[in-house]
Design a protein around this motif. Structure first.
Motif, short mmCIF file in Angstrom:
data_model
loop_
_atom_site.label_atom_id
_atom_site.label_comp_id
_atom_site.label_asym_id
_atom_site.label_seq_id
_atom_site.Cartn_x
_atom_site.Cartn_y
_atom_site.Cartn_z
N ARG A 204 -10.43 17.63 8.58
CA ARG A 204 -9.98 17.12 7.73
C ARG A 204 -9.06 15.66 8.31
NH1 ARG A 204 -7.52 21.10 4.49
NH2 ARG A 204 -5.21 19.61 3.49
N ALA A 205 -9.51 14.86 7.50
CA ALA A 205 -10.29 13.68 8.29
C ALA A 205 -8.80 12.78 8.05
CB ALA A 205 -11.58 11.75 7.46
N LEU A 206 -7.94 12.91 6.44
CA LEU A 206 -7.40 12.78 6.51
C LEU A 206 -6.25 14.03 5.45
CD1 LEU A 206 -7.14 8.60 4.70
CD2 LEU A 206 -6.91 10.17 7.15
N ASP A 207 -5.25 14.55 6.51
CA ASP A 207 -4.35 15.59 6.08
C ASP A 207 -3.26 15.30 5.66
OD1 ASP A 207 -4.06 18.28 5.90
OD2 ASP A 207 -3.63 18.82 8.05
N GLY A 208 -3.19 15.21 4.30
CA GLY A 208 -1.64 14.87 3.25
C GLY A 208 -1.14 13.44 4.43
N LEU A 209 -2.00 12.48 4.04
CA LEU A 209 -1.15 11.42 4.16
C LEU A 209 0.07 10.76 3.60
CD1 LEU A 209 -0.79 9.24 7.11
CD2 LEU A 209 -2.70 7.97 5.99
N ASP A 210 1.33 10.33 4.23
CA ASP A 210 1.81 9.59 3.35
C ASP A 210 2.25 8.48 4.48
OD1 ASP A 210 2.33 11.52 0.98
OD2 ASP A 210 4.40 12.43 2.51
N LEU A 211 2.60 7.73 3.40
CA LEU A 211 2.31 6.28 3.79
C LEU A 211 2.65 5.08 2.56
CD1 LEU A 211 1.85 4.79 7.39
CD2 LEU A 211 -0.27 4.24 5.97
N SER A 212 3.82 4.20 3.49
CA SER A 212 4.06 3.19 2.57
C SER A 212 3.56 1.58 3.96
CB SER A 212 6.02 3.80 1.72
OG SER A 212 5.91 2.19 1.41
N ILE A 213 2.90 0.61 3.03
CA ILE A 213 3.10 -0.23 3.87
C ILE A 213 3.92 -1.88 3.66
CG2 ILE A 213 1.43 -1.80 5.20
CD1 ILE A 213 -0.53 -0.15 5.16
N PRO A 214 4.65 -1.85 4.11
CA PRO A 214 5.58 -3.25 3.28
C PRO A 214 5.05 -4.71 2.86
CG PRO A 214 6.25 -3.54 5.47
CD PRO A 214 5.47 -1.66 5.12
N ARG A 215 4.99 -5.21 2.09
CA ARG A 215 4.44 -6.80 1.85
C ARG A 215 5.05 -6.96 2.83
NH1 ARG A 215 1.84 -8.78 -2.67
NH2 ARG A 215 2.57 -6.69 -3.96
N GLY A 216 3.87 -8.42 3.50
CA GLY A 216 4.61 -9.10 4.14
C GLY A 216 3.91 -8.95 5.86
N GLY A 217 4.03 -9.85 6.85
CA GLY A 217 4.27 -9.40 8.09
C GLY A 217 2.57 -9.18 8.59
N VAL A 218 3.22 -8.69 9.35
CA VAL A 218 1.53 -7.82 9.81
C VAL A 218 1.80 -6.61 10.61
CG1 VAL A 218 0.03 -7.89 12.06
CG2 VAL A 218 0.63 -10.70 11.55
N TYR A 219 1.18 -5.66 10.18
CA TYR A 219 1.80 -4.14 10.12
C TYR A 219 -0.12 -3.42 10.92
CZ TYR A 219 2.45 0.70 8.34
OH TYR A 219 3.17 2.03 8.65
N ILE B 218 0.43 -1.27 0.10
CA ILE B 218 -0.04 -0.12 -0.01
C ILE B 218 0.79 1.21 0.03
CG2 ILE B 218 -1.98 1.50 1.54
CD1 ILE B 218 -3.03 -1.11 2.73
N GLU B 219 0.49 1.92 -0.96
CA GLU B 219 1.41 3.45 -1.08
C GLU B 219 0.23 4.34 -0.94
OE1 GLU B 219 4.73 4.89 -1.05
OE2 GLU B 219 5.53 3.06 -1.93
N THR B 220 0.46 5.56 -0.17
CA THR B 220 -0.71 6.43 -0.53
C THR B 220 0.52 8.31 -0.34
OG1 THR B 220 -1.04 7.22 1.98
CG2 THR B 220 -1.87 5.59 1.43
N ARG B 221 0.37 8.71 -1.37
CA ARG B 221 1.19 10.23 -0.98
C ARG B 221 0.19 11.76 -1.16
NH1 ARG B 221 4.31 7.93 0.14
NH2 ARG B 221 6.42 6.65 -0.75
N GLY B 222 -0.17 12.02 -0.24
CA GLY B 222 -0.81 13.01 -0.24
C GLY B 222 -2.06 13.18 0.26
N LEU B 223 -2.36 12.00 0.56
CA LEU B 223 -3.97 11.67 0.96
C LEU B 223 -4.19 12.49 1.26
CD1 LEU B 223 -5.42 9.49 -0.48
CD2 LEU B 223 -5.32 7.92 1.55
N THR B 224 -5.46 13.12 1.03
CA THR B 224 -6.65 13.62 1.86
C THR B 224 -7.69 14.17 1.66
OG1 THR B 224 -4.37 15.44 1.75
CG2 THR B 224 -6.84 16.47 2.73
N LYS B 225 -8.63 14.18 2.53
CA LYS B 225 -10.38 13.40 2.51
C LYS B 225 -10.70 14.54 3.17
CE LYS B 225 -13.69 11.75 1.70
NZ LYS B 225 -14.39 12.07 -0.02
N THR B 226 -11.87 15.63 3.02
CA THR B 226 -12.07 16.49 3.65
C THR B 226 -13.77 15.89 3.78
OG1 THR B 226 -12.34 18.02 2.25
CG2 THR B 226 -10.22 18.00 3.63
N TYR B 227 -14.62 16.43 4.98
CA TYR B 227 -16.02 16.89 5.52
C TYR B 227 -15.98 17.74 5.90
CZ TYR B 227 -15.01 11.24 5.13
OH TYR B 227 -15.51 9.94 4.97
N GLY B 228 -16.80 18.60 4.66
CA GLY B 228 -16.65 20.37 4.59
C GLY B 228 -15.38 20.66 5.27
N THR B 229 -15.30 21.16 6.60
CA THR B 229 -14.02 21.66 7.60
C THR B 229 -13.52 20.61 8.06
OG1 THR B 229 -14.86 22.37 9.54
CG2 THR B 229 -15.36 24.27 7.45
#
Length: 303
Positions: A18-33, A5-16
């Motif tokens: 910001r449930a997600l605010d520019g989220l950058d995240l990299s989740i590696p394959r394998g294992g428990v995260y 999984i890769e996210t870059r600048g992931l943002t989600k707003t509901y009106g005013t």
């Protein structure tokens, strides 16, 4: 390290908001995260975006190296988000048969196998209207697994379970990662369980990533050697300024490389050592520091 999984600048707003605010995240394959955070941190929003249930306001996300919503990649993904609900007149076995039919795998799904893996074999032919919350969680996990996905997202899988049930779920999650080769993404407010079962964790707060890394590395910060030994005064005399009392034990502020030499010095000084183990900070302490949460640990939720 290949990312599932890769996210870059992931943002989600509901009106005013910001449930997600520019989220950058990299989740590696394998294992428990593990994905952690107090209420409103954005964890549930992240999962819903990854599963194609809602669209982001801005930014990008990929899952299984493909775009979110791509059918080929989504078929490789299983999930249980929040408490599952099924028609109350169906049995556990019928629920899985119904879902296998919807998946197009009615002829290949090994339903008895997954019922056994989640501990529902004896309840397989009971109507789900009589299931406890913990049993519904088990059924939800089985439903997420019947297609044998490569990636599974589990949101609070131990909710409503008693301690033996939690232990069984922990063993199942580890087995899915190590024996079945799945990547397991886990959200839970039970931080001790997360520390025991996860290889890596991400801590979210107010829609942003505030800490990420291997659990072993995060909890090794401030690591000290805890000695259950006596007499305590003699232990403290050997350690000098590097030793502090910890109840009936002593904490030695030394690097790991000096551990063997210290043990030898203790024995030579006539100290009787009952136990020596390395202790660091725990995930709970990191969580409260990074999120500024003030609630008691049992009231913290990861969504």
């Amino acid at each position: 390290m290949t990312a599932v999984i890769e996210t870059r600048g992931l943002t989600k707003t509901y009106g005013t908001v910001r449930a997600l605010d520019g989220l950058d995240l990299s989740i590696p394959r394998g294992g428990v995260y593990g994905v952690l955070g107090p209420n409103g941190a954005g964890k549930s929003t992240l999962f819903r975006i990854l599963l194609g249930l809602i669209r982001p306001t801005d930014g990008t996300a990929t899952i299984m190296s493909g775009p979110v919503g791509d059918i080929a990649h989504m078929r490789l993904t299983g999930s249980m988000i929040e408490t599952p609900r099924y028609p109350p007149y169906l049995t556990a076995r019928q629920v899985l048969q119904w879902l296998a039919l919807e998946h197009g795998i009615a002829g290949t799904a090994d339903i008895p196998h997954w019922l056994e893996r989640v501990g529902l074999s004896e309840a397989a032919d009971r109507k789900v209207r009589g299931f406890s919350v913990g049993m519904m969680q088990r059924l939800g996990v089985a439903a997420a697994l019947i297609s044998k996905p490569e990636l599974i997202i589990l949101d609070e899988p131990t909710s409503g379970m008693d301690p033996p049930g939690i232990q069984e779920m922990r063993a199942l999650i580890r087995s899915l990662a190590h024996d079945d080769g799945m990547t397991v993404i886990l959200a839970s407010h039970q931080l001790l369980e997360v520390q025991r079962v996860c290889d890596r964790v991400a801590i979210l707060n107010k829609g942003r990533l505030v800490r990420e890394g291997a659990v072993s590395e995060l909890t090794a910060v401030g690591e000290r050697l805890r000695l259950s030994a006596g007499p305590v005064d003699k232990v403290l005399a050997v350690l000098g300024a590097r030793g502090t009392r910890d109840g009936e034990a002593v904490l030695a502020d030394i690097p790991r490389a000096e551990g063997p030499a210290l043990i030898r010095a203790m024995v030579e000084a006539g100290v009787e050592i009952n136990e020596a183990r390395w202790v660091g900070t725990d995930l709970e302490a990191i969580f409260f520091t990074e999120t500024g949460a003030v609630q008691a640990p049992e009231t913290i939720h990861a969504g």
